[in-house]
Design a protein around this motif. Structure first.
Motif, mmCIF file in Angstrom:
data_model
loop_
_atom_site.group_PDB
_atom_site.id
_atom_site.type_symbol
_atom_site.label_atom_id
_atom_site.label_comp_id
_atom_site.label_asym_id
_atom_site.label_seq_id
_atom_site.Cartn_x
_atom_site.Cartn_y
_atom_site.Cartn_z
ATOM 1 N N UNK A 1 96.997 12.658 -38.246
ATOM 2 C CA UNK A 1 96.231 12.419 -36.927
ATOM 3 C C UNK A 1 96.325 13.649 -36.070
ATOM 4 N N UNK A 2 95.516 13.691 -34.977
ATOM 5 C CA UNK A 2 95.459 14.514 -33.813
ATOM 6 C C UNK A 2 96.343 13.898 -32.915
ATOM 7 N N UNK A 3 97.089 14.907 -31.847
ATOM 8 C CA UNK A 3 97.507 13.967 -30.682
ATOM 9 C C UNK A 3 96.367 14.231 -29.585
ATOM 10 N N UNK A 4 96.148 13.050 -28.959
ATOM 11 C CA UNK A 4 95.133 13.040 -27.998
ATOM 12 C C UNK A 4 95.810 12.762 -26.536
ATOM 13 N N UNK A 5 95.377 13.476 -25.487
ATOM 14 C CA UNK A 5 96.034 13.070 -24.242
ATOM 15 C C UNK A 5 95.091 12.169 -23.381
ATOM 16 N N UNK B 1 98.196 8.937 -30.710
ATOM 17 C CA UNK B 1 97.538 9.407 -32.365
ATOM 18 C C UNK B 1 96.125 8.995 -32.016
ATOM 19 N N UNK B 2 95.306 10.121 -32.745
ATOM 20 C CA UNK B 2 93.828 9.627 -32.748
ATOM 21 C C UNK B 2 93.232 10.699 -33.872
ATOM 22 N N UNK B 3 91.924 10.197 -33.976
ATOM 23 C CA UNK B 3 91.164 10.849 -35.326
ATOM 24 C C UNK B 3 92.032 11.054 -36.452
ATOM 25 N N UNK B 4 92.702 10.044 -36.546
ATOM 26 C CA UNK B 4 93.340 9.862 -37.906
ATOM 27 C C UNK B 4 92.592 9.981 -39.006
ATOM 28 N N UNK B 5 93.136 10.739 -40.152
ATOM 29 C CA UNK B 5 92.105 10.881 -41.427
ATOM 30 C C UNK B 5 92.755 10.449 -42.707
ATOM 31 N N UNK B 6 92.360 10.022 -43.347
ATOM 32 C CA UNK B 6 92.877 9.877 -44.685
ATOM 33 C C UNK B 6 93.057 10.773 -45.919
#
Ligand SMILES: *[C@@H]1O[C@H](CO)[C@@H](O)[C@H](O)[C@H]1NC(C)=O
Ligand SMILES: *[C@@H]1O[C@H](CO)[C@@H](O)[C@H](O)[C@H]1NC(C)=O
Ligand SMILES: *[C@@H]1O[C@H](CO)[C@@H](O)[C@H](O)[C@H]1NC(C)=O
Ligand SMILES: *[C@@H]1O[C@H](CO)[C@@H](O)[C@H](O)[C@H]1NC(C)=O
Length: 360
Positions: free
Chosen positions: A325-329, A312-317
């Motif tokens: 969140x985005x899924x990052x590879x 998970x990445x770029x998580x925003x509240x």
């Protein structure tokens, strides 16, 4: 299953201690009764499993890296080995069982056990007094013995060695205990503290026992074929051999086999396919040499694999109240031991043995 027929040995065998499989034949009750047994059985299982987990952590970069599954140790054709490595398994699992029982006790999980208040009436030290809830290791010690030591029914040197190593594991719990304190006084002035004895993290117990494994001592016994009985000769010889060894030290009877090599009958997978570490400047010496130890010195090569890891990445509240969140590879490189092109299985023990010894 009819729970009333549970024996401590069976409880352990069911979870992870297959090398104790012989203990299924033991059928005398050592506990005060089946009911008491059931009360602790769950903790004993959890504790033994924690022991094996810790073993895997401690040996992640060693050629021998603990039983990976419950079958492995039972497949020794009825021969229980007593190597440096099995000494560690005995110690860490006995420690794990004692640790969990003791923790459970402090958490109030059992009716008949509570904090250790034996020090409460003693004076403390400068600026502190005994108080709070000291972990009741005496309880953990007693109950874990009834389960784990009950697995050793023989009176031969092997049983004696296993019992010794179980005890060394339990002593490791005591040796790593620490005094923990809490401040009192006006607005945190800490003019007086109350202190209690507390179990260390189990990781610390693992580290401690790993050190004992490195310095484990070989017990030299007469090579007379061990008699199954419990005759006085046998006991005398065993007592003699143990005399010079501290209770805290791990001991073994047989030299370790070559763990590079797969041995199905003993349940060793060999090091082919194992991961080793490379490339990070921050690694310890031990980590940095892992590819050499696991692969090269075992006649294997190192292959690189690029592996995609999704996280998970770029998580925003988001108001209110979710997190998206985005899924990052991410591509990470990992290293594994592999057989050489056209190579044979690593088979030759004689030369590698020596190198394996020179690492202190
Ligand atoms: C003992 O503690 C372990 C975890 O620390 C827990 O899983 C287990 O359920 C507890 N046992 C009892 C009887 O409460
Ligand atoms: C596997 O272990 C057994 C028992 O210790 C031994 O007799 C045998 O030689 C070993 N096999 C290999 C391939 O090392
Ligand atoms: C290496 O260790 C230093 C300090 O111990 C740390 O600041 C740095 O981030 C670490 N680098 C890597 C690649 O782990
Ligand atoms: C292993 O090496 C030794 C000498 O280093 C040699 O005598 C022996 O035949 C070799 N064994 C195998 C199985 O290759």
């Amino acid at each position: 299953m009819r729970p009333l027929n549970l024996h401590p040995a069976m409880v352990l065998s069911m979870c992870c201690h297959v090398h104790f499989a012989l203990a299924w034949t033991v059928n005398n009750f050592l506990m005060t009764g089946p009911k008491a047994l059931l009360t602790y059985a769950g903790s004993v299982q959890v504790g033994a499993q924690n022991g094996i987990q810790e073993c895997k952590h401690q040996f992640a970069l060693e050629r021998w890296n603990c039983p990976q599954n419950t079958r492995q140790l039972s497949t020794q054709n009825g021969i229980r080995s007593a190597t440096r490595e099995t000494s560690f398994i005995h110690a860490i699992s006995a420690a794990g069982v004692m640790y969990t029982l003791t923790k459970n006790c402090s958490m109030g999980d059992f009716d008949n056990c509570g904090c250790d208040d034996s020090r409460i009436r003693q004076t403390g030290g400068r600026g502190w007094i005994w108080g709070g809830c000291s972990d009741n290791v005496a309880f953990g010690d007693k109950i874990s013995k009834q389960f784990v030591d009950a697995l050793e029914s023989g009176h031969d040197s092997r049983a004696a060695v296993n019992l010794h190593n179980n005890e060394a594991g339990r002593l490791a719990i005591k040796a790593t205990m620490r005094r923990a304190c809490k401040c009192h006084g006006v607005s945190g002035s800490c003019s007086i503290q109350t202190c209690w004895m507390q179990l260390a993290d189990f990781r610390e117990v693992g580290n401690y026992l790993k050190g004992k494994h490195e310095h484990a001592r070989k017990l030299e016994m007469d090579k007379k074929p061990a008699k199954a009985g419990n005759n006085a000769d046998n006991r005398g010889a065993i007592a003699q051999a143990f005399r010079s060894i501290a209770r805290t030290e791990l001991i073994y009877l047989e030299d370790s086999p070559d763990y590079c090599v797969k041995n199905r009958s003993r349940g060793f997978p060999g090091t082919e396919g194992r991961e080793c570490l490379k490339g990070n400047k921050n690694m310890s010496q031990w980590e940095r040499k892992s590819c050499r130890r696991l692969c090269y010195e075992c006649g294997l090569q190192v292959v690189e694999k690029r592996i995609e890891v999704v996280s998970s990445c770029n998580c925003k509240f988001h108001w209110c109240c979710t997190v998206r969140c985005d899924k990052c590879t991410q591509v990470v490189t990992k290293y594994y031991c592999a057989r050489k092109e056209g190579g044979r299985k690593p088979q030759n023990k004689t030369r590698r043995r020596h190198r394996a010894k020179g690492r202190h």
